[in-house]
Motif scaffolding. Structure first.
Motif, PDB file in Angstrom:
ATOM      1  N   ALA A 106      -7.897  13.540  -0.165  1.00 49.00           N
ATOM      2  CA  ALA A 106      -8.363  14.305  -1.322  1.00 49.00           C
ATOM      3  C   ALA A 106      -9.169  13.419  -2.269  1.00 49.00           C
ATOM      4  CB  ALA A 106      -7.167  14.903  -2.056  1.00 49.00           C
ATOM      5  N   GLN A 107     -10.191  14.007  -2.891  1.00 50.94           N
ATOM      6  CA  GLN A 107     -10.968  13.293  -3.904  1.00 50.94           C
ATOM      7  C   GLN A 107     -10.041  12.895  -5.051  1.00 50.94           C
ATOM      8  OE1 GLN A 107     -14.125  15.658  -5.548  1.00 50.94           O
ATOM      9  NE2 GLN A 107     -14.997  13.985  -6.760  1.00 50.94           N
ATOM     10  N   TYR A 108     -10.275  11.723  -5.640  1.00 48.11           N
ATOM     11  CA  TYR A 108      -9.355  11.253  -6.675  1.00 48.11           C
ATOM     12  C   TYR A 108     -10.082  10.397  -7.712  1.00 48.11           C
ATOM     13  CZ  TYR A 108      -9.394   6.494  -4.773  1.00 48.11           C
ATOM     14  OH  TYR A 108      -9.776   5.234  -4.365  1.00 48.11           O
ATOM     15  N   ALA A 109      -9.379  10.153  -8.829  1.00 48.60           N
ATOM     16  CA  ALA A 109      -9.866   9.250  -9.871  1.00 48.60           C
ATOM     17  C   ALA A 109      -8.663   8.527 -10.464  1.00 48.60           C
ATOM     18  CB  ALA A 109     -10.618  10.026 -10.952  1.00 48.60           C
ATOM     19  N   ILE A 110      -8.923   7.351 -11.032  1.00 49.49           N
ATOM     20  CA  ILE A 110      -7.867   6.555 -11.671  1.00 49.49           C
ATOM     21  C   ILE A 110      -7.818   6.895 -13.157  1.00 49.49           C
ATOM     22  CG2 ILE A 110      -6.985   4.234 -12.110  1.00 49.49           C
ATOM     23  CD1 ILE A 110      -7.118   5.036  -9.136  1.00 49.49           C
ATOM     24  N   GLU A 137       1.305  11.269   6.434  1.00 48.30           N
ATOM     25  CA  GLU A 137       1.523  12.656   6.027  1.00 48.30           C
ATOM     26  C   GLU A 137       0.165  13.299   5.756  1.00 48.30           C
ATOM     27  OE1 GLU A 137       4.918  13.348   3.291  1.00 48.30           O
ATOM     28  OE2 GLU A 137       5.056  11.167   3.261  1.00 48.30           O
ATOM     29  N   PHE A 138      -0.019  14.512   6.279  1.00 44.80           N
ATOM     30  CA  PHE A 138      -1.307  15.194   6.194  1.00 44.80           C
ATOM     31  C   PHE A 138      -1.178  16.573   5.559  1.00 44.80           C
ATOM     32  CE2 PHE A 138      -1.431  12.721  10.191  1.00 44.80           C
ATOM     33  CZ  PHE A 138      -2.605  11.991  10.052  1.00 44.80           C
ATOM     34  N   GLN A 164      -8.347  21.077   9.830  1.00 48.53           N
ATOM     35  CA  GLN A 164      -8.838  19.744   9.487  1.00 48.53           C
ATOM     36  C   GLN A 164      -7.751  19.004   8.712  1.00 48.53           C
ATOM     37  OE1 GLN A 164     -11.889  18.332  10.425  1.00 48.53           O
ATOM     38  NE2 GLN A 164     -11.902  20.172  11.726  1.00 48.53           N
ATOM     39  N   LEU A 165      -7.514  17.759   9.100  1.00 44.66           N
ATOM     40  CA  LEU A 165      -6.434  16.993   8.484  1.00 44.66           C
ATOM     41  C   LEU A 165      -6.955  16.086   7.376  1.00 44.66           C
ATOM     42  CD1 LEU A 165      -4.352  15.938  11.620  1.00 44.66           C
ATOM     43  CD2 LEU A 165      -3.917  17.833  10.041  1.00 44.66           C
ATOM     44  N   LEU A 166      -6.285  16.137   6.232  1.00 39.98           N
ATOM     45  CA  LEU A 166      -6.536  15.213   5.127  1.00 39.98           C
ATOM     46  C   LEU A 166      -5.276  14.381   4.929  1.00 39.98           C
ATOM     47  CD1 LEU A 166      -8.170  17.509   2.392  1.00 39.98           C
ATOM     48  CD2 LEU A 166      -9.331  15.956   3.966  1.00 39.98           C
ATOM     49  N   VAL A 167      -5.404  13.060   4.872  1.00 45.53           N
ATOM     50  CA  VAL A 167      -4.233  12.204   4.658  1.00 45.53           C
ATOM     51  C   VAL A 167      -3.739  12.388   3.230  1.00 45.53           C
ATOM     52  CG1 VAL A 167      -3.306   9.875   4.697  1.00 45.53           C
ATOM     53  CG2 VAL A 167      -5.093  10.522   6.325  1.00 45.53           C
ATOM     54  N   ASN A 168      -2.458  12.695   3.088  1.00 46.26           N
ATOM     55  CA  ASN A 168      -1.851  12.817   1.767  1.00 46.26           C
ATOM     56  C   ASN A 168      -1.176  11.513   1.364  1.00 46.26           C
ATOM     57  OD1 ASN A 168      -0.765  13.912  -0.620  1.00 46.26           O
ATOM     58  ND2 ASN A 168       1.118  14.509   0.432  1.00 46.26           N
ATOM     59  N   GLU A 169      -0.329  10.968   2.247  1.00 48.34           N
ATOM     60  CA  GLU A 169       0.375   9.719   1.939  1.00 48.34           C
ATOM     61  C   GLU A 169       0.605   8.943   3.220  1.00 48.34           C
ATOM     62  OE1 GLU A 169       4.077  10.540   0.003  1.00 48.34           O
ATOM     63  OE2 GLU A 169       3.150  11.284  -1.831  1.00 48.34           O
ATOM     64  N   ILE A 170       0.842   7.640   3.070  1.00 48.09           N
ATOM     65  CA  ILE A 170       1.306   6.832   4.188  1.00 48.09           C
ATOM     66  C   ILE A 170       2.675   6.271   3.840  1.00 48.09           C
ATOM     67  CG2 ILE A 170      -1.084   6.208   4.738  1.00 48.09           C
ATOM     68  CD1 ILE A 170      -0.354   3.320   3.878  1.00 48.09           C
ATOM     69  N   ALA A 171       3.468   6.014   4.864  1.00 42.52           N
ATOM     70  CA  ALA A 171       4.782   5.390   4.678  1.00 42.52           C
ATOM     71  C   ALA A 171       4.912   4.269   5.701  1.00 42.52           C
ATOM     72  CB  ALA A 171       5.911   6.400   4.838  1.00 42.52           C
ATOM     73  N   PRO A 172       4.919   3.005   5.264  1.00 46.18           N
ATOM     74  CA  PRO A 172       4.964   1.870   6.191  1.00 46.18           C
ATOM     75  C   PRO A 172       6.384   1.548   6.648  1.00 46.18           C
ATOM     76  CG  PRO A 172       4.792   1.066   3.945  1.00 46.18           C
ATOM     77  CD  PRO A 172       4.777   2.572   3.862  1.00 46.18           C
ATOM     78  N   ARG A 173       6.973   2.495   7.381  1.00 45.74           N
ATOM     79  CA  ARG A 173       8.387   2.375   7.777  1.00 45.74           C
ATOM     80  C   ARG A 173       8.758   3.560   8.639  1.00 45.74           C
ATOM     81  NH1 ARG A 173      10.490   6.392   4.638  1.00 45.74           N
ATOM     82  NH2 ARG A 173       9.454   6.796   2.648  1.00 45.74           N
ATOM     83  N   ALA A 188       0.834  -1.210   0.000  1.00 42.80           N
ATOM     84  CA  ALA A 188       0.000   0.000   0.000  1.00 42.80           C
ATOM     85  C   ALA A 188       0.861   1.249   0.000  1.00 42.80           C
ATOM     86  CB  ALA A 188      -0.934   0.001   1.201  1.00 42.80           C
ATOM     87  N   GLY A 189       1.983   1.207   0.719  1.00 46.94           N
ATOM     88  CA  GLY A 189       2.874   2.354   0.755  1.00 46.94           C
ATOM     89  C   GLY A 189       3.589   2.589  -0.556  1.00 46.94           C
ATOM     90  N   GLY A 190       3.720   1.544  -1.383  1.00 48.35           N
ATOM     91  CA  GLY A 190       4.437   1.661  -2.648  1.00 48.35           C
ATOM     92  C   GLY A 190       3.547   1.784  -3.864  1.00 48.35           C
ATOM     93  N   ASN A 191       2.239   1.870  -3.657  1.00 44.08           N
ATOM     94  CA  ASN A 191       1.297   1.943  -4.769  1.00 44.08           C
ATOM     95  C   ASN A 191       0.169   2.891  -4.372  1.00 44.08           C
ATOM     96  OD1 ASN A 191      -0.987   1.414  -6.481  1.00 44.08           O
ATOM     97  ND2 ASN A 191      -0.063  -0.523  -7.097  1.00 44.08           N
ATOM     98  N   ARG A 192       0.121   4.053  -5.006  1.00 45.53           N
ATOM     99  CA  ARG A 192      -0.856   5.064  -4.601  1.00 45.53           C
ATOM    100  C   ARG A 192      -2.297   4.616  -4.827  1.00 45.53           C
ATOM    101  NH1 ARG A 192       3.209   8.991  -6.453  1.00 45.53           N
ATOM    102  NH2 ARG A 192       3.866  10.207  -4.634  1.00 45.53           N
ATOM    103  N   GLN A 193      -2.525   3.745  -5.794  1.00 44.44           N
ATOM    104  CA  GLN A 193      -3.887   3.251  -6.001  1.00 44.44           C
ATOM    105  C   GLN A 193      -4.321   2.370  -4.825  1.00 44.44           C
ATOM    106  OE1 GLN A 193      -4.586   1.543  -9.870  1.00 44.44           O
ATOM    107  NE2 GLN A 193      -6.671   0.887  -9.380  1.00 44.44           N
TER     108      GLN A 193
END
Length: 372
Positions: free
Chosen positions: A108-112, A246-247, A253-262, A89-94
């Motif tokens: 954030a709202q997103y689309a593929i 990361e927010f 108000q906090l929105l999650v931007n990314e996660i880092a599993p480490r 999950a940490g290495g693939n934004r989808q």
């Protein structure tokens, strides 16, 4: 106990330094060469993943972008922590976006996007401006584009098309542009028994997509919000180890931007600023030991050293200043080390950062010079 770290960079090195007092031996597996190395000296002590797995009691990772075959072999051993799902999950934004949705936390709202038609649909749904990010391989500002207006599509699409063609698994994430007040991150750890500890929030300043400056924060309301989100994500993943979130801070108000599993760059300040640093707590977690206190000892900031292999000796004479080198060969833009600077209270920390800016030039340390 012996811990194998997938990856042989500075994070493995700092885990080894933190593990020594606990009598935890760290070996690192260089996923590029297949060598097993001593992460502080770089000495080759073996070769081959099978041997590395056999020797280890626990396997963990210092980065997310690990080849699937290596990750699968480690997972099959039953020794890998955090689990394969979390690392992927940490290495693939989808995957990351899907996880955040499952954990019911705000992002954030997103689309593929996999075609030009997908991009046009995303623009209709999300609106402009938007940020486009490669699902695979993007870090430190790489693999990202900003689309401000529709007439720029013809200019940007060839680059997106090349990115999509780079791998059969590659996609593009079209993400709503967030006008945030600041970027913050939360580092925490979850043990094998489900216990959770979190560090004080960190405010982060980036330059050209690369972290320049991280400073510990004292904001109770924001801290409680971040901890609630951390718990939701960590429990959704059945996570074990240190996890960074990361927010974007948008009007409190906090929105999650990314996660880092480490263990994470924005948590390096914990080496001097917290009772137990992030590296030790990661090892405690994956080894099944009780987690250490994350209490703030004193306000601390971290400054990345990029592309330089020396600093003025005067830094070592500064009270509360500690330099950490990674033992790398110099290369432009490369993370060569970091500086931690601490003080007894926030106002004194700001003064020390201002004094530090007088010793370090604006070109290489731009974030520091906001204190000029």
């Amino acid at each position: 106990m012996q811990v194998l770290v997938l990856g042989a960079g500075q994070l493995a090195r700092m885990m080894a330094l933190a593990g020594t007092p606990l009598n935890i031996e760290i070996h690192a597996f260089d996923v590029t060469t297949g060598n097993i190395v001593q992460p502080i000296t770089g000495q080759v002590i073996g070769q081959g993943l099978a041997l590395a797995i056999d020797q280890a009691d626990v396997i963990t990772a210092e980065f997310e972008h690990i080849p699937d075959d290596i990750l699968e072999q480690c997972a099959q051993s039953g020794k890998l922590l955090p689990n394969q799902t979390a690392i992927k999950a940490g290495g693939n934004r989808q995957r990351e976006k899907a996880l955040l949705k499952q954990a019911a936390v705000n992002s954030a709202q997103y689309a593929i996007v996999q075609s030009r038609d997908d991009l046009l649909t995303a623009i209709e749904t999300i609106g402009l401006p938007m940020v486009l990010k490669s699902a695979l391989g993007g870090y430190d500002g790489k693999g990202q584009w900003r689309l401000k207006q529709a007439q720029d599509i013809d200019h940007i699409w060839p680059e997106l098309q090349d990115c999509l063609a780079s791998s059969a698994q590659q996609t593009i994430i079209a993400e709503q542009f967030i006008a945030f007040d600041r970027e913050v991150s939360l580092i925490g750890a979850r043990g094998q028994d489900g216990s959770i500890v979190t560090y004080p929030l960190t405010e982060n300043v980036h330059t050209n997509g690369v972290l320049s400056l991280s400073t510990s924060l004292d904001d109770l309301a924001l801290q409680q919000q971040a901890e609630s989100i951390f718990r939701a994500v960590a429990e959704q993943l059945d996570y074990v180890g240190v996890l960074a979130l990361e927010f974007f801070d948008v009007n409190g108000q906090l929105l999650v931007n990314e996660i880092a599993p480490r263990v994470h760059n924005s948590g390096h300040w914990t080496q001097q600023g917290a009772e137990t640093c992030q590296f030790e707590n990661h090892l405690r977690a994956v080894c099944g030991l009780p987690l250490g206190s994350t209490q703030l000892i004193r306000p601390t900031a971290m400054i990345n050293v990029l592309g330089l292999d020396s600093l003025p000796d005067a830094l070592l004479a500064m009270e509360g200043c500690h330099v950490h080198w990674y033992g790398k060969q110099k290369r432009p833009g490369r993370k060569m080390g970091h500086i931690n600077i601490s003080a007894d209270y926030s106002g004194e920390l700001q003064r020390r950062l201002a004094r530090l800016s007088q010793l370090l030039d604006k070109e290489n340390f731009p974030a520091l010079h906001k204190y000029d």
